[in-house]
Design a protein around this motif. Sequence first.
Motif, PDB file in Angstrom:
ATOM      1  N   ARG A  41       0.610  -1.216  -0.021  1.00  0.00           N
ATOM      2  CA  ARG A  41       0.156  -0.065  -0.216  1.00  0.00           C
ATOM      3  C   ARG A  41       0.863   1.155  -0.145  1.00  0.00           C
ATOM      4  N   ALA A  42       1.888   1.208   0.769  1.00  0.00           N
ATOM      5  CA  ALA A  42       2.819   2.412   0.781  1.00  0.00           C
ATOM      6  C   ALA A  42       3.549   2.789  -0.488  1.00  0.00           C
ATOM      7  N   VAL A  43       3.872   1.794  -1.099  1.00  0.00           N
ATOM      8  CA  VAL A  43       4.474   1.977  -2.497  1.00  0.00           C
ATOM      9  C   VAL A  43       3.527   2.279  -3.599  1.00  0.00           C
ATOM     10  N   GLU A  44       2.205   1.725  -3.553  1.00  0.00           N
ATOM     11  CA  GLU A  44       1.106   2.288  -4.335  1.00  0.00           C
ATOM     12  C   GLU A  44       0.857   3.539  -4.161  1.00  0.00           C
ATOM     13  N   ARG A  45       1.018   4.157  -2.927  1.00  0.00           N
ATOM     14  CA  ARG A  45       0.465   5.507  -2.532  1.00  0.00           C
ATOM     15  C   ARG A  45       1.788   6.749  -2.843  1.00  0.00           C
ATOM     16  N   GLY A  46       2.748   6.056  -3.376  1.00  0.00           N
ATOM     17  CA  GLY A  46       3.852   6.843  -3.786  1.00  0.00           C
ATOM     18  C   GLY A  46       5.092   7.104  -2.718  1.00  0.00           C
ATOM     19  N   ILE A  47       5.051   6.166  -1.562  1.00  0.00           N
ATOM     20  CA  ILE A  47       6.058   6.078  -0.588  1.00  0.00           C
ATOM     21  C   ILE A  47       7.318   5.523  -1.246  1.00  0.00           C
ATOM     22  N   ASN A  48       8.466   6.053  -1.100  1.00  0.00           N
ATOM     23  CA  ASN A  48       9.597   5.265  -1.905  1.00  0.00           C
ATOM     24  C   ASN A  48      10.813   5.260  -0.847  1.00  0.00           C
ATOM     25  N   LEU A  67       9.709  -7.233  -0.452  1.00  0.00           N
ATOM     26  CA  LEU A  67      10.102  -6.464  -1.480  1.00  0.00           C
ATOM     27  C   LEU A  67      10.369  -7.536  -2.776  1.00  0.00           C
ATOM     28  N   GLU A  68      10.715  -8.716  -2.419  1.00  0.00           N
ATOM     29  CA  GLU A  68      11.195  -9.769  -3.634  1.00  0.00           C
ATOM     30  C   GLU A  68       9.968 -10.039  -4.176  1.00  0.00           C
ATOM     31  N   GLU A  69       8.964 -10.647  -3.015  1.00  0.00           N
ATOM     32  CA  GLU A  69       7.655 -11.050  -3.759  1.00  0.00           C
ATOM     33  C   GLU A  69       6.554 -10.107  -4.323  1.00  0.00           C
ATOM     34  N   LEU A  70       7.008  -8.661  -3.823  1.00  0.00           N
ATOM     35  CA  LEU A  70       6.041  -7.532  -4.494  1.00  0.00           C
ATOM     36  C   LEU A  70       6.883  -7.036  -5.761  1.00  0.00           C
ATOM     37  N   GLY A  71       8.005  -7.485  -6.003  1.00  0.00           N
ATOM     38  CA  GLY A  71       8.861  -6.982  -7.268  1.00  0.00           C
ATOM     39  C   GLY A  71       8.988  -5.782  -7.345  1.00  0.00           C
ATOM     40  N   CYS A  72       9.227  -5.093  -6.177  1.00  0.00           N
ATOM     41  CA  CYS A  72       9.766  -3.370  -6.300  1.00  0.00           C
ATOM     42  C   CYS A  72      10.705  -3.132  -5.649  1.00  0.00           C
ATOM     43  N   LEU A  77      13.848   3.195  -1.994  1.00  0.00           N
ATOM     44  CA  LEU A  77      15.105   3.293  -1.404  1.00  0.00           C
ATOM     45  C   LEU A  77      15.038   2.843  -0.146  1.00  0.00           C
ATOM     46  N   VAL A  78      15.933   1.879   0.043  1.00  0.00           N
ATOM     47  CA  VAL A  78      15.870   0.992   1.357  1.00  0.00           C
ATOM     48  C   VAL A  78      17.041   1.545   2.096  1.00  0.00           C
ATOM     49  N   ALA A  79      16.886   1.676   3.421  1.00  0.00           N
ATOM     50  CA  ALA A  79      17.535   2.147   4.507  1.00  0.00           C
ATOM     51  C   ALA A  79      17.787   0.957   5.722  1.00  0.00           C
ATOM     52  N   THR A  80      19.167   0.743   6.011  1.00  0.00           N
ATOM     53  CA  THR A  80      19.055   0.110   7.382  1.00  0.00           C
ATOM     54  C   THR A  80      20.285   0.573   8.065  1.00  0.00           C
ATOM     55  N   LEU A 101      22.586  -7.871   3.734  1.00  0.00           N
ATOM     56  CA  LEU A 101      22.367  -7.923   2.280  1.00  0.00           C
ATOM     57  C   LEU A 101      21.389  -9.211   2.010  1.00  0.00           C
ATOM     58  N   ARG A 102      22.042 -10.121   2.913  1.00  0.00           N
ATOM     59  CA  ARG A 102      21.176 -11.494   2.569  1.00  0.00           C
ATOM     60  C   ARG A 102      19.712 -11.490   3.058  1.00  0.00           C
ATOM     61  N   ARG A 103      19.808 -10.610   4.328  1.00  0.00           N
ATOM     62  CA  ARG A 103      18.358 -10.751   4.954  1.00  0.00           C
ATOM     63  C   ARG A 103      17.331  -9.675   3.826  1.00  0.00           C
ATOM     64  N   LEU A 104      17.973  -8.765   3.534  1.00  0.00           N
ATOM     65  CA  LEU A 104      17.194  -7.848   2.589  1.00  0.00           C
ATOM     66  C   LEU A 104      17.000  -8.160   1.147  1.00  0.00           C
ATOM     67  N   ARG A 105      17.704  -9.546   0.890  1.00  0.00           N
ATOM     68  CA  ARG A 105      17.689  -9.905  -0.655  1.00  0.00           C
ATOM     69  C   ARG A 105      17.906  -8.831  -1.613  1.00  0.00           C
ATOM     70  N   THR A 106      19.092  -8.295  -1.310  1.00  0.00           N
ATOM     71  CA  THR A 106      19.640  -7.230  -2.396  1.00  0.00           C
ATOM     72  C   THR A 106      20.973  -7.132  -2.433  1.00  0.00           C
ATOM     73  N   ASP A 107      21.624  -6.456  -3.374  1.00  0.00           N
ATOM     74  CA  ASP A 107      23.176  -6.499  -3.322  1.00  0.00           C
ATOM     75  C   ASP A 107      23.633  -5.123  -3.374  1.00  0.00           C
TER      76      ASP A 107
END
Length: 394
Positions: A41-48, A67-72, A77-80, A101-107
Amino acid sequence: MQYRTNPRNGDEISALGLGCMRFPGPPGRPDARQARSIIARAVERGINYLDTAYLYPGNEACVGAALEELGCRDRVLVATKLPHASCRRPEDPDRIFGEQLRRLRTDYVDYYLMHNVTSPAQWERLRDLGIEDWFVRQRAAGRIRQVGFSYHGSADDFPVLLDAYDWDFCQIQYNYTGERYQAGTAGLLAAHVRGMAVFVMEPLLGGRLADKLPRRARRILDDAATSELPTPAAWGLSWVWDHPEVTMLLSGMSSTGQVDENVAVAERALPGTLAPGQHETIARVVAEFERTNRVGCTACGYCMPCPQGINIPGCFSAYNASYAHGWLTGISQYFTASAVRTDHPKLVSNCVRCGACARRCPQGIDIPARLEDVGRRFQPGPVGWALRAHSRRA
């Protein structure tokens, strides 16, 4: 959605960011289905912008899976955050970041923060471990794009930390009750002058400026409500967004309904839109809030778990409620928070003053001392004796 520009790299960031720490679910086990719905819902409403941390149990993995399941992933922008206290050897940042990086499934991570910095000395210790060269390597490899820190220290130390490194951004606690607390308004302006993006956490003080205001403070806002400012939450968020120096505000939204409500406010809360009379209304609310506020707990949960099982945030919430809404309301909340009606009550009098909670508190609260205050408020004389007797029998 309103977007504001990061002056360091030109990123167009949604004025409203999603703080992921308060996803529904038991401690350490965020509900994956609900979290995915909130993110969608956040991404749909423009939160990035999505904010998580290594120390939020189960949270990075939950965000990564969603994020992986939603493909978005490429739309946000991911912050940790790096837990600096866990870095004792030069190789620790590599180990921790690799796990993130492994937890977030991103590089890569878009915004990487030193988590819960309270003094320049903490940064100096990291620098001695070689963190500056580590940042250079991660940036060159494209694994980290922006470097910053989240701050929970004194007003005097904040400018020192700002100048200790060429930071891209900082994250500070800021709300209408905290203009002189921690970094405060002076810190907001100092970071802005240095050309940094400034992200705000705790804009509603852990929800206390939304649905837990003292009665008289709530009445002031209800009487002044408008179609643009219909709720206390709208007032609190709009006050922060009224400052042009604020790049983005994080809200720990725990339902899709809260996403919709906050987005509706974000779309119209442009800098400088609050009228002078509305600022006067906020000033009256601050006066009422300060009159009844006793413990500045934001229910972030960093102090938990307590070795004695005490629900520290719940007990402080009950304590504050007893002054804001009456003693009977407070004692009822305390009985719930301390499980008095169960076979294993967890009373504040069980505290052994080990100090583990206070060392982890980003607000700098002397938790054992304040738990004694809670005990005096809710467990005086015969009440305390009866409760302790019940606890021993259990």
